[in-house]
Motif scaffolding. Structure first.
Motif, PDB file in Angstrom:
ATOM      1  N   ALA A  12       0.973  -1.162   0.007  1.00 29.34           N
ATOM      2  CA  ALA A  12      -0.008  -0.177  -0.046  1.00 29.34           C
ATOM      3  C   ALA A  12       0.858   1.352  -0.032  1.00 29.34           C
ATOM      4  O   ALA A  12       0.597   2.133  -0.788  1.00 29.34           O
ATOM      5  CB  ALA A  12      -0.782  -0.026   1.455  1.00 29.34           C
ATOM      6  N   ALA A  13       1.842   1.179   0.662  1.00 29.44           N
ATOM      7  CA  ALA A  13       2.764   2.429   0.698  1.00 29.44           C
ATOM      8  C   ALA A  13       3.667   2.549  -0.397  1.00 29.44           C
ATOM      9  O   ALA A  13       3.709   3.801  -1.152  1.00 29.44           O
ATOM     10  CB  ALA A  13       3.764   2.405   1.900  1.00 29.44           C
ATOM     11  N   LEU A  14       4.064   1.478  -0.933  1.00 27.36           N
ATOM     12  CA  LEU A  14       4.748   1.546  -2.298  1.00 27.36           C
ATOM     13  C   LEU A  14       3.824   2.301  -3.257  1.00 27.36           C
ATOM     14  O   LEU A  14       4.109   3.255  -4.122  1.00 27.36           O
ATOM     15  CB  LEU A  14       5.141   0.087  -2.556  1.00 27.36           C
ATOM     16  N   ALA A  15       2.653   1.626  -3.372  1.00 25.25           N
ATOM     17  CA  ALA A  15       1.738   2.159  -4.534  1.00 25.25           C
ATOM     18  C   ALA A  15       1.471   3.628  -4.321  1.00 25.25           C
ATOM     19  O   ALA A  15       1.581   4.555  -5.513  1.00 25.25           O
ATOM     20  CB  ALA A  15       0.302   1.651  -4.680  1.00 25.25           C
ATOM     21  N   ALA A  16       1.298   4.069  -3.114  1.00 30.79           N
ATOM     22  CA  ALA A  16       1.022   5.383  -2.789  1.00 30.79           C
ATOM     23  C   ALA A  16       2.452   6.490  -3.165  1.00 30.79           C
ATOM     24  O   ALA A  16       2.187   7.216  -4.071  1.00 30.79           O
ATOM     25  CB  ALA A  16       0.670   5.629  -1.404  1.00 30.79           C
ATOM     26  N   ASN A  17       3.470   6.027  -2.833  1.00 35.12           N
ATOM     27  CA  ASN A  17       4.511   6.896  -2.844  1.00 35.12           C
ATOM     28  C   ASN A  17       5.125   6.880  -4.532  1.00 35.12           C
ATOM     29  O   ASN A  17       5.427   7.892  -4.895  1.00 35.12           O
ATOM     30  CB  ASN A  17       5.857   6.168  -2.061  1.00 35.12           C
ATOM     31  N   LEU A  18       4.741   5.630  -5.192  1.00 33.34           N
ATOM     32  CA  LEU A  18       5.039   5.756  -6.563  1.00 33.34           C
ATOM     33  C   LEU A  18       4.253   7.006  -7.243  1.00 33.34           C
ATOM     34  O   LEU A  18       4.833   7.731  -8.134  1.00 33.34           O
ATOM     35  CB  LEU A  18       4.970   4.598  -7.054  1.00 33.34           C
ATOM     36  N   ALA A  19       2.991   6.958  -6.998  1.00 40.31           N
ATOM     37  CA  ALA A  19       1.979   7.873  -7.441  1.00 40.31           C
ATOM     38  C   ALA A  19       2.322   9.407  -7.107  1.00 40.31           C
ATOM     39  O   ALA A  19       2.517  10.303  -8.069  1.00 40.31           O
ATOM     40  CB  ALA A  19       0.403   7.479  -7.263  1.00 40.31           C
ATOM     41  N   ILE A  20       2.624   9.581  -5.884  1.00 38.83           N
ATOM     42  CA  ILE A  20       2.994  10.797  -5.186  1.00 38.83           C
ATOM     43  C   ILE A  20       4.237  11.182  -5.772  1.00 38.83           C
ATOM     44  O   ILE A  20       4.662  12.457  -6.086  1.00 38.83           O
ATOM     45  CB  ILE A  20       2.969  10.712  -3.643  1.00 38.83           C
ATOM     46  N   ALA A  21       5.268  10.289  -6.082  1.00 37.61           N
ATOM     47  CA  ALA A  21       6.547  10.828  -6.368  1.00 37.61           C
ATOM     48  C   ALA A  21       6.366  11.460  -7.901  1.00 37.61           C
ATOM     49  O   ALA A  21       6.980  12.364  -7.966  1.00 37.61           O
ATOM     50  CB  ALA A  21       7.668   9.469  -6.419  1.00 37.61           C
ATOM     51  N   VAL A  22       5.524  10.845  -8.672  1.00 35.24           N
ATOM     52  CA  VAL A  22       5.423  11.438 -10.011  1.00 35.24           C
ATOM     53  C   VAL A  22       4.841  12.697  -9.898  1.00 35.24           C
ATOM     54  O   VAL A  22       5.253  13.762 -10.849  1.00 35.24           O
ATOM     55  CB  VAL A  22       4.731  10.359 -10.991  1.00 35.24           C
TER      56      VAL A  22
END
Length: 325
Positions: A12-22
């Motif tokens: 869950a954290a990985l999915a959120a962080n990838l979207a947020i980073a972009v």
């Protein structure tokens, strides 16, 4: 602590962080905000950290080998320690450097709606990730406070994700404050100050993670509750009347080593002693299933030696409490 809950929180954290980073990086390109650049690097570092945790969990499942007879359970501790290093170096130090440069060479934020919009989106996304981590942690936290849970947890994934998500949320709020004050005053220095604060926050979290995972790497004993269960299971009052001394060690989050010297009766045969040891091991594994490696050494307890105050812990190779003859 089951690994499944930790994996769910990591994904869950990985999915959120990838979207947020972009989203953050796009906002930086349009606005020139140093807070947005620091936050985008922070999210990239967090994504890498979650990848490290997943990799550590996979490597820890490898079977034991002659060179590593106790298996690879501590791989999870090693990768959690690497997370603290990445968070310190990539996230914290970069943010401090970028904040310093922005304060030294301030410039106004352009296209303000990009950073503000992305920060609001990121706060919402991180909140969902943080909520998942809290939900999964509550299933294993029991009556422990959050501070106790982070300090005592033997599985590192959930504490790491909790601290990362908390740091991300606080960092986003700091970035939002820095951007907002810069827009209100027209002074880009405030954006740099917000970036510096983000860097300090990440370094503090990295230090906490490093300290906790270092303790796990050095080797921690079983928790107090498990120790008491093991002691109660070993002593049956008949074939094993008492424990002379005992040590426990986590070989991994879900694998425990138990080594104990147990008292046996003086008139028992070798076959009876072996039967008593096997029965004691079965009782321990039933009481504490993660106690997978058990070494029990029989000895004859001497009341006379106990009265004299003799202690095996004072002898070469001895440890623990109690007295043996």
């Amino acid at each position: 602590m089951s690994a499944s809950g930790g994996t769910k929180a990591i994904v869950a954290a990985l999915a959120a962080n990838l979207a947020i980073a972009v989203a953050k990086f796009v906002a930086f390109l349009f606005s020139g905000s140093s807070s947005m650049l620091a936050e985008s690097v922070h999210s990239v570092a967090d994504s890498g950290n979650q990848g490290l945790l997943l990799l550590g969990g996979k490597k820890a499942k490898r079977e034991a080998t002659p060179q590593h007879p106790f298996g690879y359970g501590r791989e999870r501790y090693i990768y959690a320690f690497l997370v603290s290093i990445v968070l310190f170096s990539v996230g914290g130090m970069f943010a401090i450097y970028e904040g310093y440069e922005k304060i030294k060479h301030p410039h106004a934020i352009e296209a303000w709606y990009w950073p503000v919009g992305v920060l609001v989106f990121a706060i919402i996304a991180e909140s969902f990730s943080f909520r998942t981590a809290i939900k999964e942690s509550n299933q294993v936290r029991g009556n422990l406070s959050w501070n106790q849970f982070i300090r005592r947890a033997k599985a590192p994934e959930l504490p790491v994700v909790l601290l990362e998500d908390l740091g991300a949320l606080v960092g986003l709020l700091l970035a939002l404050v820095g951007v907002s004050v810069s827009l209100a005053t027209g002074d880009g220095v405030w954006d740099g100050i917000g970036t510096l604060c983000i860097g300090v926050l990440l370094i503090l979290i990295a230090i906490v993670l490093a300290a906790e995972t270092k303790s796990l790497l050095l080797g921690e004993a079983a928790g107090t509750e498990d120790v008491e269960k093991i002691k109660a299971a070993l002593v049956d009052g008949d074939t094993v009347p008492r424990i002379i001394h005992m040590r426990t060690l986590h070989l991994g989050p879900e694998e425990l080593l138990v080594a104990a010297k147990i008292a046996v009766r003086q008139d028992e045969t070798a076959a009876q002693v072996a039967e008593a040891i096997n029965a004691a091991e079965e009782r321990v594994r039933a009481a504490v299933p993660i106690a997978r490696v058990i070494y029990l050494e029989p000895d004859i307890y001497s009341e006379a030696a106990a009265a004299r105050g003799e202690n095996p812990a004072k002898k070469p190779g001895g440890s623990g409490t109690g007295t043996a003859h």
